[in-house]
Design an enzyme around this catalytic site. Structure first.
Site, PDB file in Angstrom:
ATOM      1  N   TYR A  44       0.804  -1.222   0.000  1.00 56.35           N
ATOM      2  CA  TYR A  44       0.000   0.000   0.000  1.00 56.35           C
ATOM      3  C   TYR A  44       0.832   1.266   0.000  1.00 56.35           C
ATOM      4  CZ  TYR A  44       0.640   0.759   5.070  1.00 56.35           C
ATOM      5  OH  TYR A  44       1.166   1.001   6.310  1.00 56.35           O
ATOM      6  N   ASP A  93      -8.799   9.759  10.659  1.00 57.48           N
ATOM      7  CA  ASP A  93      -8.523  10.121   9.266  1.00 57.48           C
ATOM      8  C   ASP A  93      -8.974   9.053   8.271  1.00 57.48           C
ATOM      9  OD1 ASP A  93      -6.652   8.232   9.928  1.00 57.48           O
ATOM     10  OD2 ASP A  93      -4.908   9.358   9.239  1.00 57.48           O
ATOM     11  N   THR A 123      -3.951  13.940  14.295  1.00 59.88           N
ATOM     12  CA  THR A 123      -2.969  14.929  14.739  1.00 59.88           C
ATOM     13  C   THR A 123      -2.578  15.796  13.544  1.00 59.88           C
ATOM     14  OG1 THR A 123      -2.176  13.323  16.340  1.00 59.88           O
ATOM     15  CG2 THR A 123      -0.730  15.204  15.884  1.00 59.88           C
ATOM     16  N   GLY A 125      -0.820  17.958  10.768  1.00 57.70           N
ATOM     17  CA  GLY A 125       0.538  18.012  10.189  1.00 57.70           C
ATOM     18  C   GLY A 125       1.154  16.665   9.859  1.00 57.70           C
ATOM     19  N   ASP A 207      15.898  -0.899 -33.507  1.00 56.43           N
ATOM     20  CA  ASP A 207      16.248  -1.665 -32.304  1.00 56.43           C
ATOM     21  C   ASP A 207      17.257  -2.766 -32.662  1.00 56.43           C
ATOM     22  OD1 ASP A 207      16.224  -2.915 -29.832  1.00 56.43           O
ATOM     23  OD2 ASP A 207      14.241  -3.840 -30.100  1.00 56.43           O
TER      24      ASP A 207
END
Ligand code: SPV
Ligand code: MG
Length: 435
Positions: A44, A93, A123, A125, A207
């Site tokens: 994640y 949050d 909290t 910040g 290529d």
């Protein structure tokens, strides 16, 4: 009897927001931390900076923490069902945003035994995004970057790679992510591939190994300078062995994680021509010598030399492909890439199935350009470890650019071509000034 409290966390960057959560949890009872495993964090977020053991040490010593157990999924529910805690504590949050579903699952599970979710104000910040921004700004050192592919293979085992051929496409591979509602994970690319087809085409060359190493190094430097993910380089045939050993050292010195070399000799042409182009496969013994020389030349332990087998491309059959895989692994190859232009993907599935039985199996790499209708989940389930999307960004860019040039010629102004383009506002803000 004291109450049981559960808190899940990564512990990779400890900040005061998490300390606030743990403080609250400790007021409620005995705290168990569900510590995300390396694989969970890599899924994640990114490769964790600290290993599980190191994070375990840190988190176990936070005041108020009674025990630390591994949390092997982002979803807390399996651990919650085992522990049946009275409380789960989390910051608020996750009420909305990417982890909303995970929260709902926790609320549902707690109902099974009358547990309670306690949320504290986030909290100010600190947040995952803010931490990502900060750690992105730190960038990575050459050594850490070089080692990160092996680390990813160890902790995830299934790696998704996208082609990049300059700084801008490197940034696209670095930053593009897609949120998966179901799992709560972001889908993203784990690494970037410097394709010879794309690097040559970008320079207006075919290529055929005509773009020299100095030029390839310049492209790599552009990419390395503005990105942090591991890079796998298309080394074509590797050139003659005496040259290949220098290429290995140059690449590892600048922080590239791996080179893939293919078992062809003479004038190399792109594999997607199949047998249409005259191409010669190398002798097993000679190619093994090249692999062994490369392994001997490398200075770090992390750099990977991956051997690419062209037997299926050149109609030499499955047995030849498997036999070569055996020999290349014995010669020291850190990975095997099997290439195929079979549109159904059946050749790859057959190879992958038989490859599973190898006792000294190394990671298996594929490039599903011809069989692009096959889903990556099916390929990973078949035992593939690395999937490389080898040319899509170049093909997409070329198409949009050519349509735009044509539209301007047709219409005698730029207006009609605008739908192909990002706005001027977007382009001037695309690359932020770092400070
Ligand atoms: C490349 O991207 O240059 C490759 C993969 O080598 S393929 O074009 O399929 O040969
Ligand atoms: Mg190539």
């Amino acid at each position: 009897m004291s109450k049981r409290v559960y808190v899940a966390m990564s512990g990779d960057v400890i900040h005061h927001g998490q300390i606030n959560v743990i403080k609250k949890a400790a007021q409620l009872g005995e705290v168990t931390i569900g510590l995300h495993t390396d694989a969970v964090i890599a899924s994640y977020w990114r490769v964790p900076i600290l290993s599980y053991q190191e994070r375990f040490e840190i988190v176990s010593n936070i005041k108020g923490v009674l025990e630390v157990i591994p949390q092997e999924e982002l979803d807390q529910v399996p651990n919650l069902r085992k522990l049946r805690p009275d409380y789960v504590v989390h910051s608020n949050d996750w009420v909305s945003g990417p982890f909303k579903n995970l929260r709902e699952k926790v609320v549902e599970a707690l109902k099974e035994w009358g547990g309670q979710l306690v949320e504290i104000d986030r909290t100010k910040g600190v947040s995952l995004d803010r931490l990502t921004e900060l750690s992105d700004n730190l960038k990575v050192t050459t050594d850490v970057r070089r080692a990160s592919l092996r680390k990813l293979l160890q902790i995830k085992g299934k790696i998704r790679v996208m082609e990049a051929h300059n700084g801008l496409t490197g940034i696209i591979v670095e930053k593009t992510k897609q949120f998966d509602e179901e799992t709560g994970y972001y889908r993203q690319f784990d690494a970037m591939w410097l394709s010879s087809l794309c690097d040559s085409t970008t320079k207006g060359k075919p290529d055929i190994e005509v773009v020299d190493n100095t030029s390839r190094m310049n492209t790599l430097n552009e990419m390395l300078e503005v990105t942090t993910k591991p890079i796998i380089v298309d080394g074509d045939t590797g050139g003659i062995t005496e040259h290949f050993v220098y290429t290995v050292r140059s690449l590892e010195r600048i922080g590239v994680s791996a080179i893939i070399i293919e078992d062809k000799i003479g004038l190399k042409k792109n594999s997607l021509f199949g047998t249409e182009a005259m191409q010669q496969q190398d002798e097993i013994e000679h190619f093994c010598e090249k692999i062994a020389a490369g392994k001997k030349a490398q200075v770090s332990n992390d750099f990977m030399i991956i051997a690419r087998i062209e037997s299926l491309i050149l109609s030499q059959g499955m047995e030849d492909a498997l036999n070569r895989a055996r020999h290349y692994i014995e010669a020291g190859a850190d990975g095997i890439m099997i290439h195929s232009i079979d549109k159904t993907g059946q050749e790859i599935f057959e190879f992958a199935k038989r490859y599973q039985d190898f006792p000294n199996r190394v990671p298996l790499v594929i490039v599903p350009t011809a069989y692009d209708a096959v889903y990556e989940t099916a390929l990973f389930d078949a035992g593939v470890n690395v999937i490389i999307y080898a040319n899509q960004l170049l093909r997409a860019g070329y198409k949009a650019m050519q349509d735009t040039a044509m539209e301007i010629l047709k219409c005698g102004r730029g207006y009609e071509a605008d739908h192909n383009c990002i706005s001027i506002k977007e382009v001037i803000n695309l690359i932020e000034v770092e400070n």
